[in-house]
Design a protein around this motif. Structure first.
Motif, short mmCIF file in Angstrom:
data_model
loop_
_atom_site.label_atom_id
_atom_site.label_comp_id
_atom_site.label_asym_id
_atom_site.label_seq_id
_atom_site.Cartn_x
_atom_site.Cartn_y
_atom_site.Cartn_z
N ARG A 102 0.84 -1.21 0.00
CA ARG A 102 0.00 0.00 0.00
C ARG A 102 0.87 1.24 0.00
N LEU A 103 0.50 2.21 -0.84
CA LEU A 103 1.22 3.48 -0.86
C LEU A 103 0.20 4.59 -0.67
N VAL A 104 0.44 5.44 0.33
CA VAL A 104 -0.47 6.55 0.55
C VAL A 104 0.22 7.83 0.06
N VAL A 105 -0.46 8.56 -0.83
CA VAL A 105 0.19 9.68 -1.50
C VAL A 105 -0.72 10.91 -1.40
N ASN A 106 -0.11 12.08 -1.12
CA ASN A 106 -0.89 13.32 -1.15
C ASN A 106 -0.76 13.95 -2.52
N ILE A 107 -1.88 14.18 -3.19
CA ILE A 107 -1.83 14.72 -4.55
C ILE A 107 -2.54 16.08 -4.58
N PRO A 108 -1.89 17.09 -5.20
CA PRO A 108 -2.50 18.43 -5.25
C PRO A 108 -3.80 18.40 -6.06
N VAL A 109 -4.76 19.21 -5.62
CA VAL A 109 -6.01 19.38 -6.37
C VAL A 109 -5.67 19.92 -7.76
N GLY A 110 -6.32 19.38 -8.79
CA GLY A 110 -6.07 19.85 -10.15
C GLY A 110 -5.16 18.91 -10.93
N TRP A 111 -4.30 18.16 -10.22
CA TRP A 111 -3.50 17.15 -10.90
C TRP A 111 -4.40 15.96 -11.23
N THR A 112 -3.91 15.07 -12.08
CA THR A 112 -4.63 13.82 -12.26
C THR A 112 -4.05 12.80 -11.29
N VAL A 113 -4.86 11.76 -11.01
CA VAL A 113 -4.41 10.70 -10.12
C VAL A 113 -3.14 10.06 -10.68
N MET A 114 -3.11 9.88 -12.01
CA MET A 114 -1.92 9.29 -12.64
C MET A 114 -0.68 10.14 -12.38
N GLN A 115 -0.80 11.46 -12.53
CA GLN A 115 0.37 12.34 -12.33
C GLN A 115 0.91 12.18 -10.91
N GLY A 116 0.01 12.12 -9.93
CA GLY A 116 0.44 11.94 -8.55
C GLY A 116 1.12 10.60 -8.35
N ALA A 117 0.62 9.57 -9.03
CA ALA A 117 1.21 8.23 -8.89
C ALA A 117 2.62 8.20 -9.47
#
Ligand code: HEM
Ligand code: FES
Lengths: 389, 107
Positions: free
Chosen positions: B13-28
């Motif tokens: 499991r990886l827990v990631v904080n992703i900025p609003v406006g990015w796509t989920v893929m970009q955060g991954a």
């Protein structure tokens, strides 16, 4: 006063000290010489790449753009049009699609090595990287096997700029024109004689029920040839340069070729051949106390983001064990390189063969002749003293 | 920021904080999530950013576009009712807590 002049030979030769000053002291810098802003920190570049609505490619993505490219190619359009174009060509570049190229690359690398077998020194650019690249790309695009040498020379020339006039000189524009005409003749050929290849697919593809305009097909083919040849042979050369200067790394790869892919990734981070691209702002953006205006151009210095200590600890060290996740060697966002799977495969296989036959090599020239280019960085000659296996 | 959990096929499991406006893929991709390949950089042209959305969130997401629908037919792993392409999922506060499972293969 600090200046950042991407036209200067000093930057061609070694941009990294300049990048450090940019990152530490001027993270949002206006370069008068380039007539654009320069973003140099990893996080700022990634933020820009993930926001094509603000950082548009539709006015061109090369630092010095060429006539008719803006708005007409993959690298120079924005979504949604960009995504439809990319959808058409992506099929030819998936990992699966390029798997079949392993043996052709291997054979090509060996042919190039046969030609210099036993020589004490050879020029890696002329004798290896550019030969293998052109050979394999001609296969990938199914191009008629004439003009190989000419195509390579023009592709290299068209991405350069004149260091004195700080523009594209007549010879660079002529090379671009030659390539456009060449692409035109290929498009005509494949219109007359359709094949099972990428150019035919582009001609026949429809975007929103509309065929691509002839100029779009032609510019896209021109870009694919240019992007493919210049970037791949430039990168192979930089990889050889790194291994010449880092004997420990090279010996580990020769002893254990399974490490080659990690070394490729580290080379893409450490000193990728594709150093700088540009975008055009669609709205005002304030960053690090500076306000960049809508309509301004912005340089994304991938080569600098890749050396940002804020992201990569001990960033100036070449470390093949690093596994640098998220490096910017292929850019990022919707314009991330189309050729990644192919470039990774070709680099791996070419170096498997090279290191098998030439496990020991070192650099002959103290000073290298760096290509005059605002976008790309690689030497035009790289003489290696070789110890053949 | 939205906190998003990726569960690799291995179970990691990886827990990631992703900025609003990015796509989920970009955060991954930024955070080195192995199970997302994203060969096309998010142009909805490769289907190598395939993920299975936790049932609790399926309805919270906007329906797939026509292009995403078409590309979902091209995934390497089986397409399930909760299959999505992570490059087409824009991060908003509403996605905070989202859990995604990654398939065995992307290509
Ligand atoms: C190691 C070799 C290579 C490197 C370092 C490289 C690097 C890059 C970079 C940094 C970009 C992003 C440009 C931008 O941000 O505007 C890019 C885009 C692109 N590259 Fe590569 N490249 C390589 C090989 C190739 C090959 C072999 C091909 C094709 C045969 C290719 C085709 C393209 C295309 C078409 C784009 C534009 C994609 C788009 O905008 O959707 N590249 N490349
Ligand atoms: S990254 Fe290619 S479809 Fe999502």
């Amino acid at each position: 006063m600090f200046r950042f002049d991407p036209y200067s030979p000093a930057i061609d030769a070694d941009p990294f000290p300049f990048y450090r000053t940019l990152r530490d002291e001027h993270p949002c810098f206006w370069s008068e010489e380039a007539n654009m802003w320069v973003l140099s920190r990893y996080d700022d570049i990634v933020t820009a790449l993930n926001d094509w609505e603000t950082y548009s490619s539709a006015k061109g993505n090369l630092m010095d753009e060429m006539p008719n490219r803006a708005g007409n190619t993959l690298g120079t359009t924005d979504p949604p049009r960009h995504d439809r174009l990319r959808g058409i060509v992506q099929f030819a570049f998936t990992r699966k699609a390029v798997e079949g190229l392993v043996e052709p690359v291997r054979a090509s690398a060996n042919r190039a090595l046969d030609a210099v077998q036993g020589e004490k020194t050879f020029d890696f650019v002329n004798d290896f990287s550019s030969k293998v690249t052109v050979d394999v790309l001609f296969g990938l695009f199914n191009l008629p096997r004439e003009n190989e040498r000419m195509v390579r020379d023009k592709a290299v020339l068209m991405v350069q700029s004149d260091p004195r006039t700080r523009q594209k000189g007549p010879e660079h524009l002529a090379a671009f024109q030659w390539m456009s005409d060449y692409a035109k003749s290929l498009v005509e050929l494949r219109t007359r004689e359709p094949g099972d290849d990428l150019i035919t697919a582009l001609i026949q593809a429809e975007v929103n029920g509309e065929k691509l305009a002839e100029r779009e097909v032609q510019m896209t083919v021109t870009t694919l040839i240019m992007a493919g040849i210049e970037s791949l042979s430039g990168f192979l050369t930089m990889f050889a340069y790194n291994l010449a200067d880092h004997a420990d790394a090279r010996r580990r790869l020769a002893a254990n070729p399974a490490l080659i892919p990690d070394a490729v990734e580290e080379s893409l981070r450490f000193n990728t051949s594709a150093q700088r691209f540009r975008r055009c702002l669609q709205k005002d953006v304030t960053l690090h106390g500076q306000t960049m205006r809508a309509g301004d151009f912005v340089c994304l210095a991938y080569g600098s983001g890749n050396r940002d200590e804020r992201r990569f600890p001990d960033a100036d060290r070449y470390d093949i064990d690093r596994k640098p996740k998220g490096h910017l060697g292929f850019g990022g966002g919707v314009h991330a390189c189309l050729g990644t799977a192919f470039a990774r495969l070709a680099s791996r296989v070419a170096f498997e063969e090279l290191l098998k036959r030439v496990p020991e090599f070192e650099r002959v020239q103290e000073q290298l002749p760096w290509m005059p280019s605002t976008t790309f960085r690689s030497p035009t000659r790289l003489e290696l003293a070789a110890a053949w296996a | 920021m939205a906190k998003i959990t990726f569960i690799e096929h291995s179970g990691e499991r990886l827990v990631v904080n992703i900025p609003v406006g990015w796509t989920v893929m970009q955060g991954a991709v930024q955070n080195g999530v192995e199970g997302i390949e994203a060969e096309c950089g998010g142009s909805c042209a490769c289907a190598t950013c395939h993920c299975y959305v936790d049932e609790a969130f399926v309805d919270a997401l906007p329906a797939p576009s026509e292009t995403e629908e078409a590309m979902l037919e091209c995934t390497a792993a089986e397409r399930l009712p909760n299959s999505r392409l992570s490059c087409q999922l824009k991060v908003s506060e509403a996605l905070d807590g989202l859990v995604l499972r990654l398939p065995e293969a992307q290509s």
